[in-house]
Design an enzyme around this catalytic site. Structure first.
Site, PDB file in Angstrom:
ATOM      1  N   LYS A 156      10.613  50.197   4.324  1.00  0.00           N
ATOM      2  CA  LYS A 156       9.445  50.215   5.246  1.00  0.00           C
ATOM      3  C   LYS A 156       9.751  51.487   6.199  1.00  0.00           C
ATOM      4  O   LYS A 156      10.759  51.862   6.945  1.00  0.00           O
ATOM      5  CB  LYS A 156       9.462  49.014   5.959  1.00  0.00           C
ATOM      6  N   ASP A 178      14.996  46.750  19.977  1.00  0.00           N
ATOM      7  CA  ASP A 178      15.320  46.956  18.502  1.00  0.00           C
ATOM      8  C   ASP A 178      15.825  48.363  18.562  1.00  0.00           C
ATOM      9  O   ASP A 178      15.657  49.138  17.307  1.00  0.00           O
ATOM     10  CB  ASP A 178      14.066  46.652  17.591  1.00  0.00           C
ATOM     11  N   GLN A 221       1.670  42.017  20.433  1.00  0.00           N
ATOM     12  CA  GLN A 221       2.294  40.908  19.597  1.00  0.00           C
ATOM     13  C   GLN A 221       2.099  39.403  20.036  1.00  0.00           C
ATOM     14  O   GLN A 221       2.492  38.461  19.651  1.00  0.00           O
ATOM     15  CB  GLN A 221       3.970  41.078  19.629  1.00  0.00           C
ATOM     16  N   ARG A 250       5.495  39.095  10.494  1.00  0.00           N
ATOM     17  CA  ARG A 250       6.805  38.895   9.876  1.00  0.00           C
ATOM     18  C   ARG A 250       7.674  38.662  11.352  1.00  0.00           C
ATOM     19  O   ARG A 250       8.442  38.109  11.341  1.00  0.00           O
ATOM     20  CB  ARG A 250       7.393  39.735   9.255  1.00  0.00           C
TER      21      ARG A 250
END
Length: 320
Positions: free
Chosen positions: A67, A222, A138, A110
């Site tokens: 990805k 992240d 989100q 996901r």
């Protein structure tokens, strides 16, 4: 080579199917039937953007791919999602490209799936109040996926953007759940389950605010430098992640790890809980934290769901 567009994904893929696929991906990792390779994620020095790659191979599907994508904060002003992602799937026997799947919407699904699975396996059974720190793109995905896991009766929301907060509160009410807004301390202190999904680079959740028994799904950190939780929370909690090595390098755990409060071995893999190798929560007063950095196996499993749905619907496009 097949092509699956964003619109096909939106039309054909459901959150429940992605959550099931991501659960299987966690188990495949725990069973050593799948592998994630190191993430590349870097600032561009252009458009305030962050760009990177996640790649892996899941023998159990089978699925192999990469990805590519990241965050362009200025996109919203152009009417384009800030997060952009595309996945290329490769044939595991020949290495030839098999499918190109636009995965911006899938990434939202996901990510929500991972958070929901942490709630399923780590939150107290009697959890009824959901706290959401972050009401951006989100927010609605996280809320919908969480509502499938527990009988939440109330949602508490905080975000600096008042319009986003009200929109998400209205969405919650439309789902039949009471919704209220408040400052960070109120949201954290009242929540049985807390989801943090912000781009923060400093702790917005203080250790003193977190009640015993709380489950926290820390979804925002992240990248090196990001932080949503005070490091002491991770040092005192039972800590889980998608990939332990990623968590201490890129995730919420990087700060506690850097201060010597935890070791890499402190982070248990959520896949071990799903596969029953680890008991998960063992006490209703235990604080549990899921440190999600995202992993390629989530993307690959989700894209396989989208590819199958598009092929079954006769919508996948054959590229010359």
């Amino acid at each position: 080579m097949l092509y699956v567009s964003e619109q096909m994904v939106r039309d054909l893929v459901r959150q429940a199917d992605v959550t099931a696929a991501v659960s299987e991906a966690f188990v495949a990792l725990a069973d050593e039937k799948a592998v994630c390779w190191p993430i590349v994620r870097e600032t561009l020095g252009h458009a305030d953007a962050v760009f990177g790659f996640k790649s892996g191979f899941d023998k159990s599907l089978p699925a192999m791919g990469v990805k590519a994508g990241g965050l362009w904060p200025g996109n919203a002003a152009r009417g384009v999602p800030n997060h952009q992602s595309t996945v290329v799937l490769f044939d595991e026997d020949s290495g030839a490209p098999k499918a190109l799947v636009r995965a911006t919407y899938l990434t939202a699904l996901r990510t929500a799936a991972a958070s929901a699975l942490s709630i399923r396996h780590l939150a107290r059974a009697d959890a009824r109040v959901l706290g959401l720190m972050g009401a951006g793109g989100q927010g609605a995905f996280q809320l919908e996926a969480a509502l499938a896991e527990r009988r939440f009766t109330k949602v508490l929301i905080h975000d600096p953007n008042a319009a986003n907060v009200e929109a998400l509160a209205d969405y919650a009410r439309a789902k039949g759940v009471s919704a209220a807004t408040g400052d960070p301390r109120y949201v954290v202190a009242e929540a049985d389950v807390l989801i943090t999904v912000t781009p923060s680079r400093q702790a917005i959740v203080k250790e003193a605010w977190v009640r015993p028994g709380t489950h926290i799904a820390a979804m925002g950190a992240d990248t090196v430098g990001k932080q949503e939780l005070e490091a002491g929370i991770l040092a005192s909690a039972t800590l889980f992640g998608d990939v332990a090595g990623q968590a201490v390098r890129l995730g919420e755990s990087q700060h506690a790890f850097g201060q010597g409060l935890i070791g890499e071995e402190t982070v248990r893999c959520l896949g071990d809980v799903i596969s029953k190798r680890h008991p998960g929560r063992t006490d209703d007063k235990e604080i549990t934290v899921f440190d999600s950095t995202g992993m390629a196996l989530q993307d690959l499993s989700s894209c396989m769901v989208a590819l199958k749905a598009a092929v079954d619907a006769g919508q996948a496009i054959e590229l010359p």
